[in-house]
Motif scaffolding. Structure first.
Motif, short mmCIF file in Angstrom:
data_model
loop_
_atom_site.label_atom_id
_atom_site.label_comp_id
_atom_site.label_asym_id
_atom_site.label_seq_id
_atom_site.Cartn_x
_atom_site.Cartn_y
_atom_site.Cartn_z
N ILE A 38 3.76 -10.24 2.70
CA ILE A 38 3.37 -9.14 1.80
C ILE A 38 2.96 -9.66 0.41
CG2 ILE A 38 4.03 -6.89 0.84
CD1 ILE A 38 4.29 -6.80 3.86
N ARG A 41 6.48 -1.31 -12.58
CA ARG A 41 5.40 -1.09 -11.64
C ARG A 41 5.11 0.40 -11.48
NH1 ARG A 41 1.57 -3.99 -10.43
NH2 ARG A 41 0.49 -3.28 -8.61
N VAL A 44 -5.26 -1.89 3.37
CA VAL A 44 -3.97 -2.55 3.59
C VAL A 44 -2.90 -1.47 3.58
CG1 VAL A 44 -4.56 -4.77 2.49
CG2 VAL A 44 -3.62 -2.94 1.11
N VAL A 45 -1.78 -1.76 4.22
CA VAL A 45 -0.68 -0.80 4.18
C VAL A 45 0.02 -0.96 2.83
CG1 VAL A 45 1.48 -0.08 5.26
CG2 VAL A 45 -0.39 -0.96 6.66
N TYR A 92 2.53 3.49 -12.69
CA TYR A 92 1.28 4.04 -12.12
C TYR A 92 1.50 5.31 -11.30
CZ TYR A 92 2.05 0.98 -7.94
OH TYR A 92 2.53 0.33 -6.84
N TYR A 93 2.75 5.62 -10.98
CA TYR A 93 2.97 6.90 -10.29
C TYR A 93 2.68 8.08 -11.21
CZ TYR A 93 5.12 4.38 -6.42
OH TYR A 93 5.35 3.55 -5.34
N THR A 117 10.08 -7.10 2.78
CA THR A 117 9.90 -8.20 1.82
C THR A 117 10.99 -8.18 0.76
OG1 THR A 117 8.43 -9.11 0.14
CG2 THR A 117 8.16 -6.79 0.58
N LEU A 164 13.75 -9.33 -9.43
CA LEU A 164 14.85 -8.44 -9.04
C LEU A 164 15.58 -8.88 -7.76
CD1 LEU A 164 16.44 -5.75 -8.77
CD2 LEU A 164 14.29 -4.64 -8.14
N ASN A 219 13.27 2.99 -5.19
CA ASN A 219 11.84 3.12 -4.90
C ASN A 219 11.45 4.49 -4.36
OD1 ASN A 219 11.42 0.62 -5.94
ND2 ASN A 219 11.31 -0.44 -3.96
N GLN A 236 -6.65 -0.10 -3.76
CA GLN A 236 -6.51 0.98 -2.76
C GLN A 236 -6.13 2.31 -3.42
OE1 GLN A 236 -7.45 0.42 0.53
NE2 GLN A 236 -8.08 -1.45 -0.54
C1 EPZ Z 1 6.47 -1.40 -3.47
O1 EPZ Z 1 5.58 -2.13 -4.28
C2 EPZ Z 1 7.85 -1.62 -4.04
N1 EPZ Z 1 7.88 -1.17 -5.42
C3 EPZ Z 1 8.23 -3.09 -3.93
O2 EPZ Z 1 9.57 -3.23 -4.33
C4 EPZ Z 1 8.09 -3.56 -2.49
O3 EPZ Z 1 8.28 -4.96 -2.44
C5 EPZ Z 1 6.71 -3.23 -1.93
O4 EPZ Z 1 6.42 -1.81 -2.12
C6 EPZ Z 1 6.55 -3.54 -0.46
O5 EPZ Z 1 7.51 -2.83 0.28
C7 EPZ Z 1 8.09 0.11 -5.70
O6 EPZ Z 1 8.28 0.93 -4.81
C8 EPZ Z 1 8.13 0.49 -7.13
P1 EPZ Z 1 2.49 -2.33 -1.88
P2 EPZ Z 1 4.02 -1.84 -4.23
O7 EPZ Z 1 1.40 -1.57 -2.56
O8 EPZ Z 1 3.80 -0.39 -3.97
C9 EPZ Z 1 -1.36 -5.17 -1.34
C10 EPZ Z 1 11.40 -4.09 -5.49
O9 EPZ Z 1 11.95 -5.22 -5.52
N2 EPZ Z 1 -2.14 -4.15 -2.08
O10 EPZ Z 1 3.10 -1.76 -0.65
O11 EPZ Z 1 3.40 -2.47 -5.42
C11 EPZ Z 1 -0.35 -5.90 -2.21
O12 EPZ Z 1 -0.93 -6.95 -2.92
C12 EPZ Z 1 9.90 -3.98 -5.50
O13 EPZ Z 1 12.03 -3.02 -5.51
C13 EPZ Z 1 -3.51 -4.27 -2.22
O14 EPZ Z 1 -4.11 -5.24 -1.75
O15 EPZ Z 1 3.62 -2.68 -2.92
C14 EPZ Z 1 0.66 -6.35 -1.19
O16 EPZ Z 1 0.22 -7.52 -0.57
C15 EPZ Z 1 9.24 -5.31 -5.67
N3 EPZ Z 1 -4.18 -3.29 -2.89
C16 EPZ Z 1 0.63 -5.23 -0.13
O17 EPZ Z 1 -0.59 -4.53 -0.36
C17 EPZ Z 1 -3.56 -2.20 -3.42
O18 EPZ Z 1 -4.24 -1.35 -4.00
C18 EPZ Z 1 1.78 -4.23 -0.21
O19 EPZ Z 1 1.93 -3.79 -1.55
C19 EPZ Z 1 -2.17 -2.08 -3.28
C20 EPZ Z 1 -1.47 -3.06 -2.59
#
Ligand code: EPZ
Length: 430
Positions: free
Chosen positions: A327, A93, A161-162, A96-97, A304, A370, A23, A126
């Protein structure tokens, strides 16, 4: 179809080397296209997700040379497009980067909407809010997300959100924006810091990564760099839990123990011994495991991505444990599979109530995603008898040579494809 065949019951003992963080590698690879000069990145894990991203970068003209299995040299001076719509990129995922990176450099990007593991709804509001605040027009149509700006201007953005992804994507877009950008309520994960360090090594001016306020002063261009990706916190945590569930003794090498603190704390709570040194942790599980409670949270909370592995251990722990997933709402899809192995787990909303059982028994299982897939492998290694796990392509998205590393610790596990190979494995280990 590839499957894992496992004969459980062996304590895993020995040393295992952890690879680069998936990641962190994904945004760092994407950000490498933000300069016309050549970038060398070391410690890139050779997993399906990083390879899919590299393929997408090549499809728009980036020249990617593999110096060795984990080192890539990237030159993006010949990029000829900003549209990425190949089918394979839909599955990951991190596609989008490339929006953040292309937008930051070329002020224009069009990328298929991201997929990724099915662990819950994964909005990108976000990301869009951040890009818009920088002056970008964002549109979603026909499965593509397009972002375009006449010019990018620094802004003050408060994340609702974080979010790891949104923090990273806005950071990349802001690096070459005019003036200062402040991201409040930013994600603090080690991979966010690693990307900031990488961009700074290319000449960016990012301060505060690792805290919840990140300040970015726009620069006019980025230059070449050589960079080594941090070790994978989740791969390390998975092997730490492999020691716990198999009553083993594993030294997990090439890690940053600080990144593993929340995982270490939970292992100690359930009765394991954890010894830390500069770049290794040793986990010894010599006593019966105890119950505990855990809630997933953004870093530095319990990740998570370690929740299913933790639940597998709690399923074998004395007493009742509660796991709260805060999360992603769909991250208990492995529970039905574990139940088939004898686990006693009840899911209510975002909570799993786990009554520990004395043992798991082998069964035929399917990896739902995964991390849950990796957790089921751990359950199979702890279980009595044979376990078969299919859909292992999910596990291969994020774990390099998973079965080989486990074998190095004494696990009886084989990647098999045919009935004949399954029978051969059973014959060999029985
Ligand atoms: C990253 O996903 C990781 N993926 C995930 O790892 C990881 O579970 C997650 O961060 C949390 O640590 C990558 O790095 C590629 P978030 P990401 O945006 O960025 C909400 C793995 O197994 N949210 O931090 O998609 C969202 O729904 C994967 O390696 C919004 O509401 O996660 C979630 O509840 C799976 N709006 C929370 O924030 C947004 O625009 C955190 O999601 C973005 C997110």
């Amino acid at each position: 179809m590839e499957q894992y065949a496992i004969k459980g019951g062996n304590p895993l003992v020995g040393e295992v080397e952890i690879g680069g963080a998936k990641n962190a590698a994904l945004p760092i690879l994407a950000a490498a296209i933000m300069t016309d000069e050549t970038v060398v990145i070391e410690n890139v894990p050779d997993v399906k997700d990083t390879n899919a991203l590299i393929q997408a970068m090549e499809s728009i003209g980036a020249i990617v040379e593999r110096i060795d299995r984990h080192t890539v040299k990237i030159n993006a001076s010949q990029i000829h497009g900003h549209v990425i719509e190949d089918d394979f990129i839909k599955k990951i995922r991190a596609s989008y980067y490339l929006i953040g990176a292309l937008l930051g450099k070329y002020k224009k990007a069009e990328v298929v909407l991201p997929g990724g593991c099915n662990i819950g709804s994964r909005p990108i509001d976000q990301h869009i809010k951040g890009w818009k605040a920088l002056g970008t027009q964002v549109d979603i149509a026909h499965g593509l997300i397009s972002a375009e700006a006449a010019e990018l201007k620094g802004s003050h953005i408060y994340m609702d959100v974080v979010s790891v992804g949104a923090t990273i994507n806005v950071m990349m877009a802001a690096v070459m924006a005019e003036g200062q950008t402040i991201i409040e309520n930013a994600a603090k994960e080690p991979h966010v810091v690693d990307l900031a360090n990488f961009l700074n090594s290319m000449g960016a001016n990012i301060k505060g990564a690792g805290t919840d306020v990140i300040r970015i002063k726009g620069v006019t261009s980025l230059h070449k760099t050589e960079y080594t990706i941090i070790p994978d916190q989740i791969e390390a945590g998975t092997f730490m839990f492999a020691a716990a569930v198999t009553k083993g003794d594993i030294t997990v090498k090439n890690v940053i123990p600080k990144h593993l603190e929340s995982i270490t704390a939970k292992l100690i709570e359930i009765g394991c011994e954890v010894e830390e040194s500069d770049d290794a942790v040793r986990v010894v599980a010599s006593k019966p495991l105890n119950h505990t409670h855990v809630k997933t949270l953004p870093y530095p909370g319990f990740p998570t991505d370690m929740q299913p592995q933790m639940a597998v251990a709690l399923g074998l722990s004395q007493g009742t444990s509660i796991v709260t997933e805060s999360i992603f709402e769909n991250r208990f899809r492995y529970v039905d599979e574990l139940t088939r192995m004898g686990a006693n787990i009840k899911v209510e909303g975002n909570t799993a109530i786990i009554n520990g059982v004395g043992r798991y028994t082998g069964a035929s299982l399917s990896a739902p995603d995964l991390r849950a897939g990796a957790a089921l492998v751990l359950a199979g290694l702890a279980a009595e008898g044979f376990t078969m796990i299919d859909e292992i392509q999910y596990i291969q998205r994020g774990y390099e040579d998973f079965e080989l590393k486990l074998k190095g610790l004494g696990a009886q596990i084989e990647k098999v494809e045919t009935e004949r190979e399954i029978q051969k494995f059973k014959f060999k280990v029985s």
